[in-house]
Scaffold this active site. Structure first.
Site, PDB file in Angstrom:
ATOM      1  N   SER A 144      -9.759   0.382   7.197  1.00 13.17           N
ATOM      2  CA  SER A 144      -9.221   0.568   5.646  1.00 13.17           C
ATOM      3  C   SER A 144      -8.609  -0.731   5.143  1.00 13.17           C
ATOM      4  O   SER A 144      -8.099  -1.050   4.110  1.00 13.17           O
ATOM      5  CB  SER A 144      -8.072   1.570   5.514  1.00 13.17           C
ATOM      6  OG  SER A 144      -8.795   2.810   5.681  1.00 13.17           O
ATOM      7  N   SER A 160      -9.707   2.867   2.832  1.00 16.95           N
ATOM      8  CA  SER A 160      -8.651   3.369   1.897  1.00 16.95           C
ATOM      9  C   SER A 160      -7.965   2.384   1.043  1.00 16.95           C
ATOM     10  O   SER A 160      -7.354   2.715   0.055  1.00 16.95           O
ATOM     11  CB  SER A 160      -7.757   4.429   2.833  1.00 16.95           C
ATOM     12  OG  SER A 160      -6.981   3.652   3.662  1.00 16.95           O
ATOM     13  N   LYS A 177       0.783  -1.255   0.027  1.00 14.72           N
ATOM     14  CA  LYS A 177       0.058  -0.003  -0.022  1.00 14.72           C
ATOM     15  C   LYS A 177       0.822   1.053  -0.108  1.00 14.72           C
ATOM     16  O   LYS A 177       1.799   1.190   0.687  1.00 14.72           O
ATOM     17  CB  LYS A 177      -0.949  -0.096   1.288  1.00 14.72           C
ATOM     18  CG  LYS A 177      -1.957   1.166   1.333  1.00 14.72           C
ATOM     19  CD  LYS A 177      -2.927   1.103   2.332  1.00 14.72           C
ATOM     20  CE  LYS A 177      -3.898   2.276   2.376  1.00 14.72           C
ATOM     21  NZ  LYS A 177      -4.807   2.050   3.621  1.00 14.72           N
TER      22      LYS A 177
END
Ligand SMILES: [Mg+2]
Ligand SMILES: [Zn+2]
Lengths: 511, 99, 505
Positions: A180, A156, A81
């Site tokens: 997330s 997210s 990420k």
């Protein structure tokens, strides 16, 4: 055809690599090919590190050939990420303000991945600074849900979840501040675990809210998450909030999964009103399976959960407003010089105006307000008290249950663009995941099937007391086995094959 | 519990160093108002007898030994800078003063 | 140029009210929150880690040694040590502040409620109340380029070096100080000097004001005096004078602000609450930034750090290791050395107390040590415009005193030897040897000289033999002259009388 390799789990890849059946270069190339084939449709990556990935893979192959003792996961590809700082790979946290920034240091989790010989495929898309539940707030365009390209992949960490669901990577790193990791897992039919706060080092994770953030694994199977967690977990002296606990092997917890006698507390407040029928149907079915396997299902109450979102949307933006002050055009990132020049103040203000997206600005202003003179006690101070109440609720609930359970989110994936105009309704979607972050306890989301009404994935969330992450791996693995036995296949085997639909991909700009 | 005004948002934007456009100030004022209406409920349950929790897992006395570690080179430090003079970061004229 | 009121007149009309914030840079090996070296000379931006540069993702970790130093300092200031103290973020944007927040201790300082005894040059003892001492981090260093003065005003651009960013600081904040009256400037100087002595005594800071290791911000306001019987006037508006980087400047800046504020108030004007900058060259302060509602620092507990909860054992261990407080030490030394008030005052004012201590430790008597340091050495230092401590070491002075005590040197000879030592000719003994300055103690040489003098002055010899002993003076003088002064006059006299009877007629 090497493409088959992308259908393997990380664990299976590791076994084949160790046996010499495949090389890391082959495994890596297969995933790079898959990325090339589906990225136009999915857009899970912000940066694909083809060259360095192949070089890392070749190095692992060379070391293995030389007889070196390698970590069991050495040579397995992974996606990172973009919230995680990586030496040699650009790191943007999904923001224009960091476009092109190549950090001079590695996050601790990256150091651990490199030491274990995992191969970094690249950086995955995310809501800017991890602010969002849909990945639509990325400055670089949204990621599309591999199950339905017109829908959100969650957020997210939509990029990591989508990359894993689309077989672009066997597993990935995510970060979870209010859900997330877990909510994207829920909407993409994948597995994601938020560790106990302090279980995984935050050093090098670009902070959204320091007291809530945790890095964790994202994968297609519970075992793969556990294997990755075993690599990234443990004490880090560079993170003061890192726990010094000696953790058990989570992979071992998966292999010993057994729910007989396990007390599972169903959270009363996280069902019913606002929860989609198809979500609740899969939820009840999962509970029935667990009960059939010997688990004891009870009901628990978390009365303060009703205030959790309110507390969260004060604490998170307050901490974020301070954490994001460092983006000021002085030492790194974007600089915007206002027309006609100006002082450094003007330059900072112009840079932050242009470099931050709407949601980031919204939360910075909100957080600035919550901390400002005269409002601190009422807002930030009160929110911290609610946090105490939520912790007390959990403590009481865990007196009667070994793990708690709820749907991971109220609904399946909504359409891209559906909620961008209504921030509050987007915030309310995090109701089930936020309490764990406030309390610092671990939570996992595992696929529970598809909702009947829309055929989209549904996740189920388990929560455990702080430090009891292993319990989550056990119950999640048990449920995964029960469901797959019932279905006769994995959930993701039912996802659309994107390589053929690539030409029909939703145009990125159309959303 | 509190009406948010455009003046307040302008002040907050100044504190946060964001040069919001007039349109943004208008829209943020109304968005903030509705968000605050919702989150202000925390004040109802946060009674004086409830202590605040700032860290989810309580720890204390986390210290580092006073031992020198590895530093960045000036090159590494400056590599990402928008502007520098070869050894120091360069910024436009400063009007305000040190605190 | 601001209008100033005569100092005495200002004191007639107003009561000065003071407050100080002193920042001490701790001399730990590493920074407050990172393992970068705590050193900021040298090449810019080299003593930094991602933490000091505020890079995204980086996190602070507290330096345990800095905490110990802060506790020691708190104890030396007579403070209570907080059972729990916490770091907070002070949020404001400034280019030298990498994260755009300073990690400091706002509501929960590690030490609070203490006091410091300060001795003024006139002998007055004053207790300065301490509100708190808290830990925080220093900022980077800005250099302003393009302006005429090198100052911030008019500069085209500024350059930032973050080597100093994250250097550990303890900020000592006094309570409001009343009652200093006309001694206010001297009190300010004595206070800062005492703080310096304390931290140097603890060994926790270099405390060099000229290098910024110790920085003083002086708050001052004037309160109008009211006739007896009437209630006191409210406190006046204060100014905060920054950039005061020598003891002398502290004193001057306070005096200047009293005179400036008095002149304004006397004309019916008002004082603006603002920071003011001290200018060493002109001896004035100039207006800085007004305090405004923009100073909303949005403090909140630093979520990346945890509470500091020192154990009783640690506090007692550090308390036991504390050196004597400067004021107590001074009182003890005065008694031990048997100095008069005036003698001790003199020594204190010379700033050479430590030198005398070390000289006494090296074997000299307190009286002799004081005499040499405040006498000949201080005079020479003054004439050369240097610091007395740079001329000779306490050991050298003690060696010199020993040579006098054992009769090797007379005072007059000793002054010549000191001159040689200062000139770098070596130890006192080496100077004695090289210059041949020792008292002639060889009786043979003396007797030869005496006999010669007596025989060349038969009339004097006769008088001595007649019992007119005072006549011996002339012979003694001649002998001393022959010995170039390197003889002990008493011994010469003894020998003269002896030889006068022993010599054949
Ligand atoms: Mg700054
Ligand atoms: Zn300070």
């Amino acid at each position: 055809m090497t493409n088959d390799l992308t259908r393997l789990t990380a664990d299976a890849l590791a076994t084949k690599l160790a046996a010499g059946d495949i090389s890391s270069v082959e495994a890596t190339q297969a995933h790079l090919d898959r990325i090339a084939a589906v990225e136009g449709a999915v857009h899970a990556f912000l940066h694909v590190a083809s060259d360095s990935a192949l070089a890392e893979a070749a190095d692992i192959d060379r070391r293995r050939a030389a007889g070196e003792q390698l970590h069991p996961l050495a040579g397995v590809p992974i996606a990172i990420k973009d919230v995680i700082v990586t030496k040699g790979m650009p790191t943007t946290s999904g923001s224009k303000i960091l476009e092109g920034w190549v950090p001079p240091y590695d996050a601790t989790v990256m150091t651990k991945l490199r030491a274990a010989g995992l191969v970094s495929l690249g950086k995955t898309n995310m809501d800017e600074f991890a602010m969002g539940s849909s990945t639509e707030h990325s400055a670089y365009g949204p990621t599309h849900n591999p199950w339905d390209l017109e829908r959100i992949p969650g957020g997210s960490g939509g990029g990591s979840a989508a990359a894993v669901a689309a077989f672009e990577a066997p597993f990935a790193l995510g970060s979870d501040t209010g859900g997330s990791i877990r909510q994207p897992a829920h909407v993409t039919g994948t597995v994601g675990l938020k560790p106990t706060y302090g279980g995984v080092s935050r050093y090098g994770a670009i902070a959204l809210a320091s007291s809530l953030d945790q890095i964790g694994p994202v994968s297609r199977t519970v075992l793969d998450s556990a294997l990755l967690h075993d690599v990234i977990g443990g004490h880090d002296p560079r993170d003061s909030t890192s726990l010094t606990d000696v953790w058990p092997s989570f992979a071992e917890a998966v292999r010993n999964a057994d729910v007989a006698g396990l007390r599972i507390g169903v959270i009363k407040e996280l069902q019913g009103d606002g929860f989609q029928p198809g979500v609740m149907e899969r939820f009840r079915e999962a509970l029935a399976l667990l009960e059939g396997a010997g688990a004891i299902i009870t009901e628990v109450e978390l009365p303060s959960v009703e205030h959790a979102i309110a507390a969260y949307y004060l604490i998170m933006p307050a901490e974020a407003s301070s954490n994001l002050a460092k983006f000021d055009s002085v030492r790194f990132g974007l600089r915007v010089n206002p027309k006609g020049g100006g002082t450094v103040e003007d330059v900072m203000s112009a840079t932050r105006e242009q470099g931050f997206g709407a949601e980031t600005k919204r939360r910075i202003i909100l957080g600035t307000y919550a901390l400002s003179a005269g409002y601190y006690d009422a807002y930030y101070g009160s929110a911290q008290k609610v946090r105490t109440l939520v912790q007390r609720d959990f403590a009481a609930a865990f007196a009667n249950a070994d793990v708690l359970v709820s749907p991971t989110a109220p609904t399946t994936a909504f359409k891209l663009g559906e909620k961008t105009g209504d921030p509050l309704s987007m915030y309310l979607n995090d109701i089930a995941t936020i309490p764990a972050n406030l309390a610092g306890i671990p939570g996992i989301s595992v696929p529970a099937g598809l909702a009947a009404e829309d055929g989209l994935p549904v996740g189920i969330q388990f929560l455990a007391p702080a430090r009891e992450d292993a319990r989550l791996y056990g119950v999640a693995a048990a449920l995964e086995a029960l469901l797959e036995e019932k279905w006769g296949h994995t959930l993701l085997s039912q996802a659309p094959d994107l390589s053929s639909s690539e030409m029909n991909a939703t145009d990125e700009g159309a959303v | 519990m509190s009406e948010i005004t455009q003046e307040q948002v302008t002040h907050l934007a100044n504190l946060a160093r964001i040069a919001l456009t007039p349109e943004e100030i208008v829209s943020l004022t109304s968005e903030l108002g509705s968000i605050m209406d919702h989150v202000a409920t925390v004040t109802e349950v946060a009674t004086p007898d409830v202590p605040a929790t700032s860290h989810p897992i309580p720890l204390q006395n986390v210290f580092r030994d006073d031992v020198v570690g590895q530093t960045l080179t000036a090159e590494e430090a400056l590599a990402g800078a928008p502007d520098h003079d070869g050894s120091r970061f360069r910024v436009t004229a400063i009007l305000g003063e040190e605190q | 140029m601001a209008k100033l009121m005569d100092y005495d007149r200002a004191l007639e009309l107003f009561e000065p009210v003071l407050g100080f914030e002193v920042h001490i840079e701790l001399s730990t090996k590493t920074k407050m929150f990172s393992d970068a070296p705590n050193y900021f000379g040298g090449e810019p931006n080299t003593n930094i880690t991602p933490v000091d540069l505020g890079l995204p993702g980086s996190l602070p970790v507290v330096n345990g040694q800095a905490v110990r130093y802060a506790i020691s300092l708190g104890l030396a200031l007579g403070c209570s040590i907080a059972p729990t103290s916490r770091f907070a973020r002070k949020n404001y944007f400034y280019p030298d502040l990498a994260k755009n927040y300073q990690i400091s201790q706002s509501d929960e300082p590690i030490a609070f409620a203490g006091s410091v005894e300060v001795e003024l040059p006139n002998g007055r003892m004053f207790t300065v109340p301490i509100e708190r001492a808290h830990m925080e981090e220093d900022a980077g260093k800005l250099t302003h380029v393009g302006g005429a003065t090198g100052r911030i005003q008019g500069a085209e651009y500024s350059l930032v070096d973050y080597n100093r960013a994250g250097v550990p600081l303890v900020e000592i904040v006094t309570d409001i100080i009343y009652g200093a009256e006309a001694d206010a400037p001297e009190l300010a100087k004595a206070y800062v000097s005492t703080i310096r002595d304390i931290v140097v005594g603890l060994g926790i800071s270099e405390a060099r004001m000229e290098r910024g290791n110790l920085r003083c911000d002086a708050n001052i306001s004037l309160r109008r005096r009211t006739p007896e019987g009437e209630p006191p006037a409210p406190l006046g508006t204060r100014t905060e004078t920054k950039n005061v980087n020598s003891l002398r400047s502290v004193e001057r800046a306070i005096r200047y602000e009293i005179q400036r504020q008095a002149a304004i108030l006397d004309e019916g004007g008002t004082i603006t609450q603002e920071t003011r900058h001290w200018h060493e060259d002109t001896g004035e302060t100039s207006a800085g930034r007004p305090k405004s509602d923009a100073d909303d620092y949005r403090y909140f507990p630093e979520p990346d750090l945890l509470p500091v909860v020192p154990s009783d054992e640690l506090i007692e261990e550090l308390r036991a290791a504390l050196p004597e407080a400067p004021a107590i030490r001074r009182r003890r030394l005065k008694a031990e050395w048997n100095f008069t008030d005036l003698e001790f005052q003199d020594l204190t004012n010379s700033g050479l107390v430590n030198e005398v201590i070390d000289t006494v430790a090296a074997g000299a008597s307190p009286a002799a040590a004081r005499k040499w340091w405040t006498g000949e050495i201080a005079r020479t230092a003054n004439a050369q415009g240097v610091d007395a401590t740079t001329l000779v070491t306490p050991l050298q002075v003690a060696q010199l005193v020993a040579l006098v005590d054992d009769g090797t040197l007379t005072d007059r000879l000793a002054r010549q030897v000191l001159e040689g030592v200062i000139a770098g000719e070596g130890t006192p003994q080496q100077v004695v040897d090289a210059r041949g300055l020792a008292v002639v103690s060889d009786d043979g040489a003396l007797i030869a000289a005496i006999d010669e003098a007596l025989q060349s002055q038969p009339d004097v010899l006769a008088k001595i033999r007649d019992g007119k002993v005072q006549a011996a003076g002339a012979v003694i003088g001649a002998v001393m002259k022959a010995m170039k002064g390197q003889a002990d006059a008493a011994r010469v006299r003894e020998l003269v009388l002896e030889r006068a009877t022993a010599l054949p007629e």
